[in-house]
Write a protein that holds these residues in place. Structure first.
Motif, PDB file in Angstrom:
ATOM      1  N   LEU A 312      15.425  59.890  18.464  1.00 38.73           N
ATOM      2  CA  LEU A 312      14.492  59.979  19.436  1.00 38.73           C
ATOM      3  C   LEU A 312      13.338  58.975  19.082  1.00 38.73           C
ATOM      4  CD1 LEU A 312      13.704  61.893  21.937  1.00 38.73           C
ATOM      5  CD2 LEU A 312      12.216  63.078  20.537  1.00 38.73           C
ATOM      6  N   HIS A 313      13.223  58.098  20.334  1.00 37.35           N
ATOM      7  CA  HIS A 313      12.218  57.257  20.178  1.00 37.35           C
ATOM      8  C   HIS A 313      10.654  57.511  20.165  1.00 37.35           C
ATOM      9  CE1 HIS A 313       9.702  53.615  21.390  1.00 37.35           C
ATOM     10  NE2 HIS A 313      10.910  52.862  21.410  1.00 37.35           N
ATOM     11  N   PRO A 314      10.117  56.913  19.136  1.00 36.77           N
ATOM     12  CA  PRO A 314       8.750  57.378  18.767  1.00 36.77           C
ATOM     13  C   PRO A 314       7.705  57.646  20.245  1.00 36.77           C
ATOM     14  CG  PRO A 314       9.109  55.573  17.718  1.00 36.77           C
ATOM     15  CD  PRO A 314      10.299  55.562  18.696  1.00 36.77           C
ATOM     16  N   ILE A 315       8.038  56.940  21.201  1.00 31.74           N
ATOM     17  CA  ILE A 315       7.234  57.308  22.489  1.00 31.74           C
ATOM     18  C   ILE A 315       7.791  58.703  23.251  1.00 31.74           C
ATOM     19  CG2 ILE A 315       6.798  56.429  24.843  1.00 31.74           C
ATOM     20  CD1 ILE A 315       6.876  53.584  24.091  1.00 31.74           C
ATOM     21  N   ALA A 316       8.905  58.705  23.288  1.00 31.32           N
ATOM     22  CA  ALA A 316       9.457  59.903  23.614  1.00 31.32           C
ATOM     23  C   ALA A 316       9.090  61.197  23.067  1.00 31.32           C
ATOM     24  CB  ALA A 316      11.068  59.900  23.778  1.00 31.32           C
ATOM     25  N   ARG A 317       8.961  60.787  21.570  1.00 32.68           N
ATOM     26  CA  ARG A 317       8.717  62.062  20.641  1.00 32.68           C
ATOM     27  C   ARG A 317       6.998  62.304  20.845  1.00 32.68           C
ATOM     28  NH1 ARG A 317      10.796  63.692  15.861  1.00 32.68           N
ATOM     29  NH2 ARG A 317      12.350  62.054  16.058  1.00 32.68           N
ATOM     30  N   GLU A 318       6.415  61.544  21.081  1.00 36.96           N
ATOM     31  CA  GLU A 318       4.899  61.654  21.230  1.00 36.96           C
ATOM     32  C   GLU A 318       4.440  62.107  22.641  1.00 36.96           C
ATOM     33  OE1 GLU A 318       0.731  61.528  20.116  1.00 36.96           O
ATOM     34  OE2 GLU A 318       2.666  61.640  19.040  1.00 36.96           O
ATOM     35  N   HIS A 319       5.570  61.654  23.397  1.00 35.37           N
ATOM     36  CA  HIS A 319       5.456  62.354  24.817  1.00 35.37           C
ATOM     37  C   HIS A 319       5.609  63.792  25.057  1.00 35.37           C
ATOM     38  CE1 HIS A 319       5.254  62.309  29.253  1.00 35.37           C
ATOM     39  NE2 HIS A 319       6.319  62.580  29.294  1.00 35.37           N
ATOM     40  N   ARG A 320       6.522  64.296  24.274  1.00 36.71           N
ATOM     41  CA  ARG A 320       6.949  65.564  24.282  1.00 36.71           C
ATOM     42  C   ARG A 320       5.729  66.511  23.522  1.00 36.71           C
ATOM     43  NH1 ARG A 320      11.990  68.177  23.726  1.00 36.71           N
ATOM     44  NH2 ARG A 320      11.044  69.285  22.240  1.00 36.71           N
ATOM     45  N   ILE A 321       5.173  65.832  22.354  1.00 33.21           N
ATOM     46  CA  ILE A 321       4.063  66.362  21.941  1.00 33.21           C
ATOM     47  C   ILE A 321       2.709  66.672  22.750  1.00 33.21           C
ATOM     48  CG2 ILE A 321       2.423  66.234  20.038  1.00 33.21           C
ATOM     49  CD1 ILE A 321       4.687  65.075  18.480  1.00 33.21           C
ATOM     50  N   ARG A 322       2.425  65.594  23.396  1.00 32.08           N
ATOM     51  CA  ARG A 322       1.169  65.465  24.271  1.00 32.08           C
ATOM     52  C   ARG A 322       1.398  66.399  25.528  1.00 32.08           C
ATOM     53  NH1 ARG A 322      -2.549  60.389  23.637  1.00 32.08           N
ATOM     54  NH2 ARG A 322      -1.962  59.922  21.229  1.00 32.08           N
ATOM     55  N   ILE A 323       2.662  66.419  26.064  1.00 32.32           N
ATOM     56  CA  ILE A 323       2.894  67.225  27.343  1.00 32.32           C
ATOM     57  C   ILE A 323       2.895  68.684  26.844  1.00 32.32           C
ATOM     58  CG2 ILE A 323       4.652  68.333  28.872  1.00 32.32           C
ATOM     59  CD1 ILE A 323       3.531  65.497  29.880  1.00 32.32           C
ATOM     60  N   TRP A 324       3.197  69.052  25.599  1.00 33.90           N
ATOM     61  CA  TRP A 324       3.123  70.740  25.210  1.00 33.90           C
ATOM     62  C   TRP A 324       1.538  70.748  25.192  1.00 33.90           C
ATOM     63  CZ3 TRP A 324       4.727  75.268  24.887  1.00 33.90           C
ATOM     64  CH2 TRP A 324       4.076  76.184  24.262  1.00 33.90           C
ATOM     65  N   TRP A 325       0.678  70.012  24.598  1.00 38.18           N
ATOM     66  CA  TRP A 325      -0.564  70.361  24.527  1.00 38.18           C
ATOM     67  C   TRP A 325      -1.425  70.332  25.738  1.00 38.18           C
ATOM     68  CZ3 TRP A 325      -1.748  72.958  20.360  1.00 38.18           C
ATOM     69  CH2 TRP A 325      -1.188  72.756  19.067  1.00 38.18           C
ATOM     70  N   THR A 326      -0.863  69.608  26.714  1.00 34.57           N
ATOM     71  CA  THR A 326      -1.516  69.551  27.938  1.00 34.57           C
ATOM     72  C   THR A 326      -1.433  70.927  28.589  1.00 34.57           C
ATOM     73  OG1 THR A 326      -1.483  67.312  28.398  1.00 34.57           O
ATOM     74  CG2 THR A 326      -1.426  68.624  30.331  1.00 34.57           C
TER      75      THR A 326
END
Length: 678
Positions: A312-326
């Motif tokens: 998983l690309h770092p951008i996609a991984r971080e995007h998942r994390i931040r969407i969850w916290w939103t």
């Protein structure tokens, strides 16, 4: 010579010896009864001795007994301000005393506006409910004050009619401007989409002519709607819909079917729709869309870390994390402002927090991770506040202990902020930083404002021919902190308004104004407050009035709430001292030496006559002095009395538990149970 000790002689004989008129030895059983074989029947008459006590002591015992009896009786019956189904509190047969978690009784509050519509649940955590309590408390002759229904919202028929209107895609140049405007409006407060990827995808849509893809069209049409709302001028026609409504209604028609295998763009669209619902004053709808995003996120495991072994690309991984916290932040912020319970608990979240390094590595995709982390922690405390202060669960923990724990968490959050997220001393803080500190102040107000109402009822007792109750120092300390938070919030909002950066169609700034104004109106009545706070509250009311003149739906509702409270306050049997309420006073002093967190450069509203007076009609022409100090909530939390309260290991400052906290209030206003609450 040793002399054997004699048994202690009883002053009376047992019943058998007394009837036979023989001498009784006084034991139990006595020697005569034992010898006659009647030891098990040897009984003595109960003796009621007469002793001398002070009359004042007896009167105090009687008062204590009556008070305890009344409190137990009131705790078992329906509170006058509550409306709910009839239930038998003792149906289980359990006589063990209970400590109710709710401040306002054990029955939910429902309001019936129309017999053909389901009753509306009213949460005590909302500003509307608090305004209702205050209006009821201030009413003359125990007159019931009805709940003001929230009718100012864009209804379903309006949205349906807008779906029939042809809403074409804008030109590529216009579309890029609108997407940038929308993302800059919500970032860095919330992470709703990847900025660079969203612009690149938009470019691809126009290059390919792929304008009919429902997922893509839904996302961008909501972004266009947000851009129109953010760019809207200050004044619009009362008959015109909220800017962006046409794009929004088309987006709604494209997301009706819930996917079995959700994509990230679908979850992004749900969050964008929920965010836009605030402009339409549709908070129930927003809560539903957030709930849908939450459950879809759970279905694809957003609350867990993707293993490093997954490609998983770092951008996609971080995007998942931040969407969850939103999702997490939305769920708690919207829940707290509407009074709805949390749907996801912290023990079910196993995902990392947003990465600060990702913000530095991909600045064109992610906003400052430090802001995201601070917002998550503040949303967690906000959710805890709703659950601990306004819940209806049975709790054995004292109310003040819960207050102490929540305020300690808020103080620790404030101390943990990095320097660039604190308010600048020169008053030039970024808008998103001001928003975060306003949310912090709102959380302080939400935590403490029930105490303010309790203090008012203690102060009002003599108005109802009841013996006045002393106000403990800890209640004074809590009240002062709440009032400081309200003053600071109002100063921040006025500064944003006069600077032209006030979000005109949003809900957040008007809500912060309303919550601050309610506290300041109450402060003008309290001995621990200041009568001049009424003038400050009227400033907030003036701003909301200006916003309500057009289609700022949330502002119209909030303005009506504080207008009703203001009217009740002025017509109450004990209004605040007369003030020149049409004047707005600006305090200009030399700045003190303060910490970085002190919000200098802000407008201080005061009733002191030595400061220059500016009429409220000329509010938009105020010139802010960058050398104006203001006592922030951070400074209030560091006051010695508050420090003593937060550091005390065992909080026990007298009876301030939820069962009895508002019983005196309910008794004082004697509300009819047949009248619906305001």
């Amino acid at each position: 010579m040793f002399r054997a000790s004699r048994p202690k002689k009883r002053a009376i004989a047992c019943h058998r010896c007394h009837s036979q008129k023989i001498k009784c030895s006084g034991e139990k059983p006595c020697s005569k009864c034992r010898a006659a074989g009647y030891g098990n029947q040897c009984n003595y008459a109960t003796r009621d001795r007469k002793i001398r006590v002070d009359e004042s002591y007896l009167e105090q015992l009687l008062r204590d007994s009556e008070e305890l009896h009344e409190r137990r009786h009131r705790s078992k019956q329906d509170l006058p301000l509550q409306q709910g189904p009839d239930t038998d509190d003792d149906a289980t047969g359990n006589d063990e005393p209970k400590i109710q978690g709710s401040l306002y009784g054990d029955k939910p509050w429902f309001q019936v506006h129309d017999a053909s519509i389901l009753p509306l649940y009213i949460s005590e955590a909302t500003c509307a409910a608090f305004a209702t309590r205050l209006c009821q408390c201030l009413s003359k002759n125990n007159t019931p004050t009805l709940y003001l229904p929230k009718t100012r919202y864009t209804d379903e028929s309006t949205l349906s009619s807008l779906q029939d209107i042809d809403t074409p895609w804008p030109t590529l140049v216009s579309a890029r401007l609108m997407v940038n405007t929308a993302l800059n409006h919500v970032i860095p407060c919330f992470h709703l989409a990847l900025k660079k990827d969203s612009l690149d995808m938009l470019q691809g849509v126009y290059q390919r002519g792929d304008f009919d893809n429902p997922s893509i069209k839904c996302k961008y049409f909501v972004l266009f709607a947000l851009a129109e709302a953010a760019q809207a001028p200050r004044a619009t026609s009362n008959q015109s819909p909220v800017p962006g409504s046409a794009y929004f209604s088309r987006a709604l028609s494209l997301i009706n079917i819930i996917p079995e295998r959700p994509s990230m763009i679908h979850i992004e669209s749900l969050l964008l729709i929920a965010y836009f619902c605030q402009f339409l004053n549709r908070f129930h709808s927003a809560y539903i869309y957030i709930g849908s995003a939450l459950r879809l996120g759970l279905s694809i495991g957003l609350n867990h870390n993707v293993p490093e072994t997954q490609d998983l690309h770092p951008i996609a991984r971080e995007h998942r994390i931040r969407i969850w916290w939103t999702i997490y932040t939305f769920e708690r912020f919207w829940g707290a402002k509407s009074g709805f319970p949390m749907q996801i608990h912290d023990e079910d979240v196993h995902v990392d927090q947003p990465s600060i390094s990702a913000s530095k590595a991909y600045p064109d995709q992610f906003a400052d991770g430090a802001y995201q982390v601070a917002g998550i922690e503040l949303s967690r405390i906000t959710g805890d506040t709703s659950a601990e202060i306004y819940c209806r669960k049975i709790s054995t923990e004292k109310f003040l202990s819960r207050e102490q724990r929540l305020l300690t968490q808020l103080k620790q959050w404030l101390q943990s902020l990095p320097p660039h997220l604190r308010l600048n001393p020169d008053g030039t803080s970024p808008k998103h930083t001001i928003h975060m500190h306003l949310q912090f102040n709102f959380c302080v107000i939400l935590t403490i404002r029930p105490v303010l109402l309790h203090v008012l009822t203690l102060q009002m007792k003599d108005q109802y021919n009841q013996p006045a109750s002393p106000i403990s120092p800890v209640l004074v300390t809590l009240s002062e902190t709440c009032i400081h938070a309200a003053r600071h919030s109002l100063a921040l909002c006025v500064n944003e308004w006069t600077g032209g950066s006030f979000a005109k169609y949003g809900y957040t700034f008007p809500a912060y104004l309303c919550s601050a104004a309610l506290v300041l109106m109450l402060s003008s009545l309290l001995e621990v407050g200041d009568p001049s706070d009424l003038a400050s509250a009227e400033t907030a009311m003036e701003i909301l009035k200006n916003l309500s003149l057009s289609d700022r739906l949330a502002s119209r509702d909030l303005y009506e709430q504080i207008r009703r409270v203001h009217e009740c306050l002025l017509n109450s049997p004990f209004p605040p001292p007369s003030l020149a309420t049409e004047n707005l006073n600006v305090q200009t002093l030399n700045p003190p030496s303060v910490d970085q967190g002190t919000a200098t450069g802000l407008l201080q509203l005061s009733g002191h006559p030595q400061y220059p007076v500016v009429p409220s009609e000329d509010l938009s022409h105020l010139i802010l002095d960058s050398n104006v100090p203001y006592l922030t909530t951070e400074m209030a939390l560091h006051q010695q009395n508050m420090q003593d309260f937060l550091e005390r290991p065992d909080v026990n400052f007298g009876l301030l538990d939820p069962v009895g906290m508002f019983n005196d209030f309910d008794l004082a206003i004697s509300m009819s149970t047949q009248s619906p609450p305001y």
